[in-house]
Design a protein around this motif. Structure first.
Motif, PDB file in Angstrom:
ATOM      1  N   THR A 229       0.789  -1.220   0.000  1.00 37.10           N
ATOM      2  CA  THR A 229       0.000   0.000   0.000  1.00 37.10           C
ATOM      3  C   THR A 229       0.818   1.265   0.000  1.00 37.10           C
ATOM      4  O   THR A 229       0.298   2.336  -0.286  1.00 37.10           O
ATOM      5  CB  THR A 229      -0.921   0.018   1.237  1.00 37.10           C
ATOM      6  OG1 THR A 229      -0.131  -0.164   2.400  1.00 37.10           O
ATOM      7  CG2 THR A 229      -1.958  -1.082   1.155  1.00 37.10           C
ATOM      8  N   ALA A 230       2.070   1.189   0.329  1.00 36.92           N
ATOM      9  CA  ALA A 230       2.861   2.409   0.460  1.00 36.92           C
ATOM     10  C   ALA A 230       3.387   2.864  -0.874  1.00 36.92           C
ATOM     11  O   ALA A 230       4.068   2.147  -1.563  1.00 36.92           O
ATOM     12  CB  ALA A 230       4.025   2.189   1.418  1.00 36.92           C
TER      13      ALA A 230
ATOM     14  N   SER B  65       5.803   4.970  -3.144  1.00 38.63           N
ATOM     15  CA  SER B  65       7.148   5.503  -2.991  1.00 38.63           C
ATOM     16  C   SER B  65       7.375   6.762  -3.777  1.00 38.63           C
ATOM     17  O   SER B  65       8.437   7.342  -3.743  1.00 38.63           O
ATOM     18  CB  SER B  65       8.166   4.459  -3.453  1.00 38.63           C
ATOM     19  OG  SER B  65       8.034   4.241  -4.835  1.00 38.63           O
TER      20      SER B  65
ATOM     21  N   GLN C  83      -1.665   2.992  -5.875  1.00 40.03           N
ATOM     22  CA  GLN C  83      -1.686   4.124  -4.973  1.00 40.03           C
ATOM     23  C   GLN C  83      -1.319   5.423  -5.674  1.00 40.03           C
ATOM     24  O   GLN C  83      -1.703   6.489  -5.231  1.00 40.03           O
ATOM     25  CB  GLN C  83      -0.692   3.877  -3.830  1.00 40.03           C
ATOM     26  CG  GLN C  83      -1.110   2.728  -2.924  1.00 40.03           C
ATOM     27  CD  GLN C  83      -2.435   2.973  -2.257  1.00 40.03           C
ATOM     28  OE1 GLN C  83      -2.653   4.034  -1.685  1.00 40.03           O
ATOM     29  NE2 GLN C  83      -3.332   2.016  -2.320  1.00 40.03           N
TER      30      GLN C  83
ATOM     31  N   PHE D  82       6.500   9.539   2.618  1.00 40.28           N
ATOM     32  CA  PHE D  82       6.608   8.135   2.974  1.00 40.28           C
ATOM     33  C   PHE D  82       7.901   7.957   3.755  1.00 40.28           C
ATOM     34  O   PHE D  82       8.712   8.869   3.856  1.00 40.28           O
ATOM     35  CB  PHE D  82       6.585   7.230   1.736  1.00 40.28           C
ATOM     36  CG  PHE D  82       7.783   7.381   0.843  1.00 40.28           C
ATOM     37  CD1 PHE D  82       8.814   6.461   0.866  1.00 40.28           C
ATOM     38  CD2 PHE D  82       7.883   8.441  -0.040  1.00 40.28           C
ATOM     39  CE1 PHE D  82       9.928   6.604   0.040  1.00 40.28           C
ATOM     40  CE2 PHE D  82       8.988   8.591  -0.874  1.00 40.28           C
ATOM     41  CZ  PHE D  82      10.009   7.666  -0.826  1.00 40.28           C
TER      42      PHE D  82
ATOM     43  N   ARG E  58       9.244   1.859   5.590  1.00 42.59           N
ATOM     44  CA  ARG E  58       8.218   2.315   4.649  1.00 42.59           C
ATOM     45  C   ARG E  58       6.862   1.689   4.945  1.00 42.59           C
ATOM     46  O   ARG E  58       5.844   2.384   5.018  1.00 42.59           O
ATOM     47  CB  ARG E  58       8.629   1.993   3.201  1.00 42.59           C
ATOM     48  CG  ARG E  58       7.715   2.635   2.178  1.00 42.59           C
ATOM     49  CD  ARG E  58       7.833   2.047   0.780  1.00 42.59           C
ATOM     50  NE  ARG E  58       9.128   2.200   0.161  1.00 42.59           N
ATOM     51  CZ  ARG E  58       9.368   1.888  -1.128  1.00 42.59           C
ATOM     52  NH1 ARG E  58       8.391   1.411  -1.885  1.00 42.59           N
ATOM     53  NH2 ARG E  58      10.577   2.031  -1.642  1.00 42.59           N
TER      54      ARG E  58
ATOM     55  N   ASP F   6       5.481   2.498   8.730  1.00 40.96           N
ATOM     56  CA  ASP F   6       4.959   3.867   8.761  1.00 40.96           C
ATOM     57  C   ASP F   6       3.617   3.952   8.037  1.00 40.96           C
ATOM     58  O   ASP F   6       2.651   4.530   8.553  1.00 40.96           O
ATOM     59  CB  ASP F   6       5.980   4.820   8.119  1.00 40.96           C
ATOM     60  CG  ASP F   6       5.346   6.129   7.680  1.00 40.96           C
ATOM     61  OD1 ASP F   6       4.696   6.785   8.514  1.00 40.96           O
ATOM     62  OD2 ASP F   6       5.489   6.491   6.491  1.00 40.96           O
ATOM     63  N   TRP F   7       3.559   3.381   6.834  1.00 43.61           N
ATOM     64  CA  TRP F   7       2.335   3.485   6.040  1.00 43.61           C
ATOM     65  C   TRP F   7       1.152   2.831   6.748  1.00 43.61           C
ATOM     66  O   TRP F   7       0.042   3.371   6.758  1.00 43.61           O
ATOM     67  CB  TRP F   7       2.552   2.846   4.674  1.00 43.61           C
ATOM     68  CG  TRP F   7       1.422   3.100   3.729  1.00 43.61           C
ATOM     69  CD1 TRP F   7       0.358   2.287   3.477  1.00 43.61           C
ATOM     70  CD2 TRP F   7       1.232   4.275   2.925  1.00 43.61           C
ATOM     71  NE1 TRP F   7      -0.481   2.875   2.552  1.00 43.61           N
ATOM     72  CE2 TRP F   7       0.026   4.091   2.206  1.00 43.61           C
ATOM     73  CE3 TRP F   7       1.969   5.436   2.740  1.00 43.61           C
ATOM     74  CZ2 TRP F   7      -0.449   5.040   1.308  1.00 43.61           C
ATOM     75  CZ3 TRP F   7       1.492   6.383   1.847  1.00 43.61           C
ATOM     76  CH2 TRP F   7       0.295   6.189   1.146  1.00 43.61           C
ATOM     77  N   THR F   8       1.397   1.680   7.353  1.00 42.55           N
ATOM     78  CA  THR F   8       0.304   0.974   8.020  1.00 42.55           C
ATOM     79  C   THR F   8      -0.164   1.710   9.277  1.00 42.55           C
ATOM     80  O   THR F   8      -1.353   1.676   9.609  1.00 42.55           O
ATOM     81  CB  THR F   8       0.727  -0.460   8.369  1.00 42.55           C
ATOM     82  OG1 THR F   8       1.188  -1.115   7.190  1.00 42.55           O
ATOM     83  CG2 THR F   8      -0.427  -1.248   8.939  1.00 42.55           C
TER      84      THR F   8
ATOM     85  N   ARG G  10      -0.204   4.971   9.588  1.00 48.15           N
ATOM     86  CA  ARG G  10      -0.984   6.130   9.128  1.00 48.15           C
ATOM     87  C   ARG G  10      -2.200   5.742   8.301  1.00 48.15           C
ATOM     88  O   ARG G  10      -3.104   6.571   8.099  1.00 48.15           O
ATOM     89  CB  ARG G  10      -0.084   7.077   8.336  1.00 48.15           C
ATOM     90  CG  ARG G  10       0.967   7.767   9.208  1.00 48.15           C
ATOM     91  CD  ARG G  10       1.757   8.813   8.446  1.00 48.15           C
ATOM     92  NE  ARG G  10       2.637   8.245   7.445  1.00 48.15           N
ATOM     93  CZ  ARG G  10       2.619   8.566   6.156  1.00 48.15           C
ATOM     94  NH1 ARG G  10       1.746   9.436   5.705  1.00 48.15           N
ATOM     95  NH2 ARG G  10       3.477   8.005   5.314  1.00 48.15           N
ATOM     96  N   HIS G  11      -2.239   4.511   7.811  1.00 49.90           N
ATOM     97  CA  HIS G  11      -3.379   4.000   7.051  1.00 49.90           C
ATOM     98  C   HIS G  11      -3.743   2.642   7.651  1.00 49.90           C
ATOM     99  O   HIS G  11      -3.389   1.606   7.100  1.00 49.90           O
ATOM    100  CB  HIS G  11      -3.032   3.874   5.567  1.00 49.90           C
ATOM    101  CG  HIS G  11      -2.598   5.166   4.952  1.00 49.90           C
ATOM    102  ND1 HIS G  11      -1.309   5.656   5.076  1.00 49.90           N
ATOM    103  CD2 HIS G  11      -3.279   6.084   4.219  1.00 49.90           C
ATOM    104  CE1 HIS G  11      -1.219   6.810   4.438  1.00 49.90           C
ATOM    105  NE2 HIS G  11      -2.398   7.087   3.925  1.00 49.90           N
TER     106      HIS G  11
END
Length: 292
Positions: free
Chosen positions: A2-3, A5, A40, A153, A266, A269-271, A273-274
């Motif tokens: 999902t992240a 880049s 994304q 990201f 990466r 962090d993404w998980t 925030r999402h």
């Protein structure tokens, strides 16, 4: 996976029709067909009015045609010169402070599951990325962001704040910045977001690698680490992941460890925030496999 880049923004959210209208005002005869599925970074299908060929429209804010041509587009052209299945760029245009591109629509769809045959082809493609940028010294190197945040990201503060375990991971990653350079060394072509959602296949054949928006210079084996994280997200067959793990086990520490740290940062962090039902735990568990 999902992240994202890259800094490419979802075209569908920003009204692809408005972009097409702006290009038509400049004499570019495009017809909008609709948003591309998944992903994304976002894209929209378009068609060239004169000859009916379909393409993919993308939009990048706060950029310039010069930067695009000197960076990701140059990486793609260097690979296309050897027959790599990356899309041609049919149009690059400046609209205000943004760059609009129309890329070739390659055949195939993202495979539901990668097979051993697919993996064989991907490993060969990765080998072909070696030393492809030796004659292109101005293409920027890929950043690892082990200490400093990336542009939207690889943010460190969410890990520091989320939980004791994520904070501990952030400290481990930041400590690695003392051991490894901030930019990937090497003259290989690096996709930088080489996960299953950016692959196209028709049956057993890989027909394309798309979304090169973060492409840069570095060590091509970084992409194999990215692929491993993507397979983890897709819950791929152990027959495929175990085989890729065996390849990764042969990589030297100076390649595997910083790449593994980058991807751990990466995705964690993404998980955060999402949020997902499982939270960052899968990425924390995967991080432990190769981080000191």
């Amino acid at each position: 996976m999902t992240a994202s880049s890259s800094g490419w923004t979802t075209v569908a959210r920003l009204d692809a029709g408005r972009l097409v209208d702006a290009l038509r005002a400049r004499g570019v005869r495009l017809v909008r067909e609709g948003p591309c599925p998944g992903g994304q970074v976002g894209a929209a299908y378009v068609r060239w009015e004169e000859y009916g060929r379909r393409g993919v429209l993308k939009w990048r804010p706060r950029s310039s045609v010069r930067a695009a041509r000197a960076g990701a587009l140059a990486v793609v052209e260097a690979l296309r010169d050897i027959g790599y299945p990356a899309p041609a760029t049919d149009l690059v245009a400046q609209l205000g402070d943004a760059v609009v591109t129309v890329q070739e629509l390659l055949p195939g769809t993202s495979p539901d599951r990668l097979t051993a045959t697919h993996l064989d082809q991907l490993l060969r493609l990765n080998d072909s990325q070696a030393d492809r940028l030796t004659g292109h010294p101005r293409i920027p190197a890929a950043a690892l962001h082990l200490r400093e945040d990336g542009p939207g990201f690889c943010l460190h503060d969410p890990l520091r704040r989320h939980s004791p375990r994520t904070a501990a991971l952030e400290r481990r990653i930041s400590a690695l910045a003392e051991r490894y350079p901030p930019l990937l060394p090497g003259n290989d072509a690096v996709h930088y977001d080489f996960h299953p959602g950016n692959l196209l296949a028709t049956g057993p054949d890989i027909t394309g690698v798309i979304d090169w928006d973060g492409a840069a210079r570095g060590d091509r084996r970084f992409d194999l680490v990215t692929l491993r994280f993507g397979l983890h997200a897709a819950n791929e067959s152990p027959a495929v992941t175990d085989r890729l793990d065996a390849v990764l086990a042969t990589l030297p520490d100076h390649v595997l460890t910083p790449a593994w740290a980058h991807m751990s940062l990466r995705l964690t962090d993404w998980t955060i925030r999402h949020p997902t039902p499982s939270g960052p735990t899968p990425w924390l568990d995967l991080a432990d496999r190769h981080l000191p």
